[in-house]
Design a protein around this motif. Structure first.
Motif, short mmCIF file in Angstrom:
data_model
loop_
_atom_site.label_atom_id
_atom_site.label_comp_id
_atom_site.label_asym_id
_atom_site.label_seq_id
_atom_site.Cartn_x
_atom_site.Cartn_y
_atom_site.Cartn_z
N MET A 124 0.85 -1.18 0.00
CA MET A 124 0.00 0.00 0.00
C MET A 124 0.89 1.24 0.00
O MET A 124 1.77 1.40 0.83
CB MET A 124 -0.89 -0.04 1.24
N ASP A 125 0.64 2.13 -0.93
CA ASP A 125 1.42 3.35 -1.06
C ASP A 125 0.85 4.44 -0.16
O ASP A 125 -0.35 4.67 -0.14
CB ASP A 125 1.38 3.82 -2.51
N SER A 126 1.72 5.11 0.56
CA SER A 126 1.30 6.21 1.42
C SER A 126 1.35 7.51 0.62
O SER A 126 2.28 7.72 -0.16
CB SER A 126 2.21 6.29 2.63
N PRO A 127 0.39 8.42 0.83
CA PRO A 127 0.39 9.67 0.07
C PRO A 127 1.44 10.68 0.54
O PRO A 127 1.58 11.74 -0.03
CB PRO A 127 -1.02 10.21 0.30
N TRP A 128 2.20 10.35 1.58
CA TRP A 128 3.24 11.26 2.05
C TRP A 128 4.46 10.45 2.47
O TRP A 128 4.36 9.29 2.84
CB TRP A 128 2.73 12.14 3.19
N ASP A 129 5.66 11.07 2.39
CA ASP A 129 6.91 10.38 2.72
C ASP A 129 7.38 10.71 4.12
O ASP A 129 7.86 9.84 4.84
CB ASP A 129 8.01 10.76 1.74
N LYS A 130 7.31 11.98 4.50
CA LYS A 130 7.67 12.39 5.85
C LYS A 130 7.06 13.75 6.14
O LYS A 130 6.70 14.49 5.23
CB LYS A 130 9.18 12.43 6.05
N ALA A 131 6.96 14.06 7.42
CA ALA A 131 6.45 15.36 7.83
C ALA A 131 7.31 15.85 8.99
O ALA A 131 7.71 15.06 9.85
CB ALA A 131 4.99 15.26 8.27
N GLU A 132 7.61 17.13 9.00
CA GLU A 132 8.36 17.73 10.09
C GLU A 132 7.42 18.63 10.87
O GLU A 132 6.79 19.52 10.31
CB GLU A 132 9.55 18.52 9.56
N VAL A 133 7.30 18.35 12.17
CA VAL A 133 6.43 19.13 13.04
C VAL A 133 7.21 19.55 14.28
O VAL A 133 8.22 18.93 14.63
CB VAL A 133 5.16 18.35 13.45
N SER A 134 6.75 20.57 14.93
CA SER A 134 7.38 21.03 16.17
C SER A 134 6.74 20.33 17.36
O SER A 134 5.52 20.15 17.40
CB SER A 134 7.20 22.53 16.34
N CYS A 135 7.56 19.96 18.33
CA CYS A 135 7.06 19.41 19.58
C CYS A 135 6.18 20.47 20.23
O CYS A 135 6.60 21.63 20.36
CB CYS A 135 8.23 19.04 20.50
N PRO A 136 4.97 20.11 20.64
CA PRO A 136 4.09 21.11 21.26
C PRO A 136 4.64 21.70 22.56
O PRO A 136 4.29 22.81 22.93
CB PRO A 136 2.81 20.32 21.55
N LYS A 137 5.54 20.99 23.23
CA LYS A 137 6.06 21.47 24.51
C LYS A 137 7.31 22.33 24.36
O LYS A 137 7.40 23.40 24.92
CB LYS A 137 6.34 20.28 25.43
N CYS A 138 8.31 21.84 23.59
CA CYS A 138 9.60 22.56 23.54
C CYS A 138 9.97 23.08 22.15
O CYS A 138 11.01 23.70 21.99
CB CYS A 138 10.71 21.64 24.05
N LEU A 139 9.14 22.80 21.15
CA LEU A 139 9.33 23.26 19.78
C LEU A 139 10.48 22.58 19.03
O LEU A 139 10.86 23.01 17.95
CB LEU A 139 9.49 24.78 19.71
N GLU A 140 11.02 21.49 19.58
CA GLU A 140 12.02 20.68 18.86
C GLU A 140 11.36 20.11 17.60
O GLU A 140 10.19 19.74 17.61
CB GLU A 140 12.50 19.54 19.77
N ILE A 141 12.11 20.06 16.49
CA ILE A 141 11.56 19.50 15.26
C ILE A 141 11.51 17.97 15.36
O ILE A 141 12.52 17.33 15.67
CB ILE A 141 12.41 19.91 14.04
N LEU A 142 10.34 17.41 15.12
CA LEU A 142 10.14 15.96 15.12
C LEU A 142 9.84 15.53 13.69
O LEU A 142 9.07 16.19 13.00
CB LEU A 142 8.97 15.58 16.03
N VAL A 143 10.44 14.45 13.25
CA VAL A 143 10.21 13.95 11.89
C VAL A 143 9.30 12.73 11.98
O VAL A 143 9.61 11.75 12.64
CB VAL A 143 11.54 13.58 11.20
N LEU A 144 8.16 12.83 11.31
CA LEU A 144 7.18 11.75 11.28
C LEU A 144 7.25 11.04 9.94
O LEU A 144 7.45 11.68 8.91
CB LEU A 144 5.77 12.30 11.50
N ARG A 145 7.09 9.75 9.96
CA ARG A 145 7.06 8.93 8.74
C ARG A 145 5.78 8.11 8.72
O ARG A 145 5.21 7.83 9.77
CB ARG A 145 8.27 8.02 8.69
N PRO A 146 5.31 7.71 7.55
CA PRO A 146 4.09 6.90 7.47
C PRO A 146 4.21 5.63 8.31
O PRO A 146 5.27 5.01 8.39
CB PRO A 146 3.98 6.55 5.98
N GLY A 147 3.14 5.27 8.96
CA GLY A 147 3.11 4.04 9.76
C GLY A 147 3.54 4.23 11.20
O GLY A 147 3.39 3.33 12.01
#
Length: 65
Positions: free
Chosen positions: A1-24
């Protein structure tokens, strides 16, 4: 199954550190503030073609080994 996205970068809600999310990935931990978050995907209600990633704070667990 193909995911419509490869990765997403979001800020931690508490300290604003960049977190990298991947499908699954269903949870992520911020290394800086050591907070855990559950990751869920849902459709954008205004634009069903877009996916929204939602971070929600993990519940406290008594047994984290």
């Amino acid at each position: 199954m193909d995911s419509p996205w490869d990765k997403a970068e979001v800020s931690c809600p508490k300290c604003l550190e960049i977190l990298v999310l991947r499908p699954g990935v269903d949870e992520i931990w911020c290394q800086r503030c050591e907070e855990g978050y559950d990751v869920t995907e849902s459709r954008n209600p205004r634009d069903p073609e877009r996916i929204v990633l939602v971070l929600s704070k993990k519940r406290e667990t008594t047994d984290r080994t």
